[in-house]
Scaffold this motif. Structure first.
Motif, PDB file in Angstrom:
ATOM      1  N   SER A 160      33.420 129.096  33.756  1.00 49.47           N
ATOM      2  CA  SER A 160      32.651 128.526  34.859  1.00 49.47           C
ATOM      3  C   SER A 160      33.268 128.899  36.198  1.00 49.47           C
ATOM      4  O   SER A 160      34.489 128.932  36.335  1.00 49.47           O
ATOM      5  CB  SER A 160      32.599 126.999  34.727  1.00 49.47           C
ATOM      6  N   HIS A 181      20.383 120.079  38.613  1.00 49.63           N
ATOM      7  CA  HIS A 181      21.556 120.613  39.303  1.00 49.63           C
ATOM      8  C   HIS A 181      21.875 119.797  40.553  1.00 49.63           C
ATOM      9  O   HIS A 181      23.038 119.448  40.807  1.00 49.63           O
ATOM     10  CB  HIS A 181      21.278 122.070  39.676  1.00 49.63           C
ATOM     11  N   TRP A 202      28.210 128.538  36.831  1.00 45.67           N
ATOM     12  CA  TRP A 202      28.342 127.535  35.787  1.00 45.67           C
ATOM     13  C   TRP A 202      27.033 127.562  34.980  1.00 45.67           C
ATOM     14  O   TRP A 202      25.941 127.758  35.539  1.00 45.67           O
ATOM     15  CB  TRP A 202      28.536 126.150  36.393  1.00 45.67           C
ATOM     16  N   GLU A 203      27.106 127.310  33.685  1.00 46.75           N
ATOM     17  CA  GLU A 203      25.896 127.402  32.869  1.00 46.75           C
ATOM     18  C   GLU A 203      24.821 126.419  33.295  1.00 46.75           C
ATOM     19  O   GLU A 203      23.630 126.689  33.116  1.00 46.75           O
ATOM     20  CB  GLU A 203      26.240 127.199  31.385  1.00 46.75           C
ATOM     21  N   HIS A 204      25.197 125.284  33.887  1.00 45.35           N
ATOM     22  CA  HIS A 204      24.161 124.329  34.288  1.00 45.35           C
ATOM     23  C   HIS A 204      23.264 124.895  35.388  1.00 45.35           C
ATOM     24  O   HIS A 204      22.192 124.359  35.641  1.00 45.35           O
ATOM     25  CB  HIS A 204      24.778 122.992  34.726  1.00 45.35           C
ATOM     26  N   HIS A 263      24.407 117.090  38.858  1.00 43.65           N
ATOM     27  CA  HIS A 263      25.691 117.773  39.036  1.00 43.65           C
ATOM     28  C   HIS A 263      26.231 117.628  40.460  1.00 43.65           C
ATOM     29  O   HIS A 263      27.383 117.223  40.643  1.00 43.65           O
ATOM     30  CB  HIS A 263      25.540 119.249  38.647  1.00 43.65           C
ATOM     31  N   TYR A 295      21.052 127.760  32.590  1.00 42.08           N
ATOM     32  CA  TYR A 295      20.890 127.809  31.137  1.00 42.08           C
ATOM     33  C   TYR A 295      19.479 127.459  30.668  1.00 42.08           C
ATOM     34  O   TYR A 295      18.990 128.027  29.680  1.00 42.08           O
ATOM     35  CB  TYR A 295      21.911 126.896  30.450  1.00 42.08           C
ATOM     36  N   THR A 299      15.733 122.921  36.453  1.00 39.79           N
ATOM     37  CA  THR A 299      17.137 123.238  36.701  1.00 39.79           C
ATOM     38  C   THR A 299      17.558 122.782  38.089  1.00 39.79           C
ATOM     39  O   THR A 299      18.628 122.179  38.260  1.00 39.79           O
ATOM     40  CB  THR A 299      17.383 124.748  36.551  1.00 39.79           C
TER      41      THR A 299
END
Length: 268
Positions: free
Chosen positions: A192, A93, A231-233, A97, A236, A89
């Motif tokens: 989000s 991330h 935010w789900e990212h 992202h 999750y 993650t």
């Protein structure tokens, strides 16, 4: 961490385009982090061992030679926050992202520059201004997010101390009450967004706020100290739809030394 150029310690020493961007950032997800505020934060000491020079504009990866931003490296390895936030993650991330926000910020700056110079479409000024807010907010928010976390079990994660601890008690009644308030705010963000602990300079108190997406602001003029990305990212892969489990785990990796330094800078 790479610091591409000396941006000075006051607004008067910043190149005009840097000052304009920093002032624009005051309206973004990071609220009132003007260039002066970044410079003040840049003077904080490295009590936690991961803060480096601090959160000045150079720490945001600004390259004065190119006029663009680059993605700053994390102050720790991708697996450093395990088991609370997993390495996969963190890598996605950060490199996907956060990098996307840096790319979008540079694109918005370039298009707005074209409009100022007469070669761009002035009819798109609202679009590119919104893109600046969204991607600039994402970049600043994430930079703060990375810097206010540290590996669990380090001395920095044991809890607030000194002036910050006193302010938490005065503003929320106790540290546990603050955690309850902050966690509830994070868990209740619709869709989000973020939850933030902020210093409100008029009342000289701490407040907890919610943020829609990453640039729709809350208390005008308040200084962000600690934020959690919901935010789900951000969670999750490990927690799926269990946001409350993620926010509970987050408390294990909060870098209270860094948060305390930001608090000291906000009051300076």
């Amino acid at each position: 961490m790479t610091h591409p150029g000396d941006l000075g310690t006051s607004e008067s020493k910043l190149p005009r385009r840097d000052a304009l961007l920093g002032l624009g950032a005051a309206a973004l997800g990071a609220s009132a982090l003007s260039p002066l505020a970044f410079a003040q934060a840049g003077r904080m000491n490295d009590r936690a061992g991961v803060v480096g020079k601090g959160l000045d504009l150079a720490s945001l990866g600004f390259n004065s030679a190119t006029g663009e931003y680059t993605l700053p490296p994390l102050p720790y390895d991708y697996d450093a926050l395990e088991p609370h936030i997993d390495a996969q993650t963190m890598q996605i991330h950060h490199t996907k992202h956060h990098q996307g926000y840096v790319n979008g910020l540079n694109k918005a700056l370039a298009e707005l520059k074209k409009i100022r110079e007469g070669s761009g479409d002035a009819g798109l000024i609202k679009h590119w201004s919104r893109e600046l807010a969204f991607h600039g907010g994402g970049h600043i928010n994430h930079t703060l997010f990375w810097y206010t976390m540290a590996p669990a079990g380090s001395s920095a994660t044991t809890g607030p101390s000194g002036a910050l601890a006193r302010a938490v008690n005065e503003s929320f009644g106790s540290f546990d009450a603050f955690k309850t308030h902050f966690s509830a705010a994070a868990n209740a963000v619709e869709g989000s967004g973020w939850a933030w602990l902020m210093y409100e300079p008029v009342s000289k108190s701490l407040v907890v706020t919610q943020m829609e997406k990453q640039q729709d602001v809350y208390v005008n003029g308040a200084r962000p100290l600690l934020g959690i990305d919901v935010w789900e990212h951000a969670y999750y892969l490990r927690y799926q739809n269990r946001r409350s489990d993620y926010t509970k785990a987050f408390w294990n990796v909060v870098n209270w030394d860094a948060v305390g330094s930001l608090y000291d800078a906000a009051r300076a």
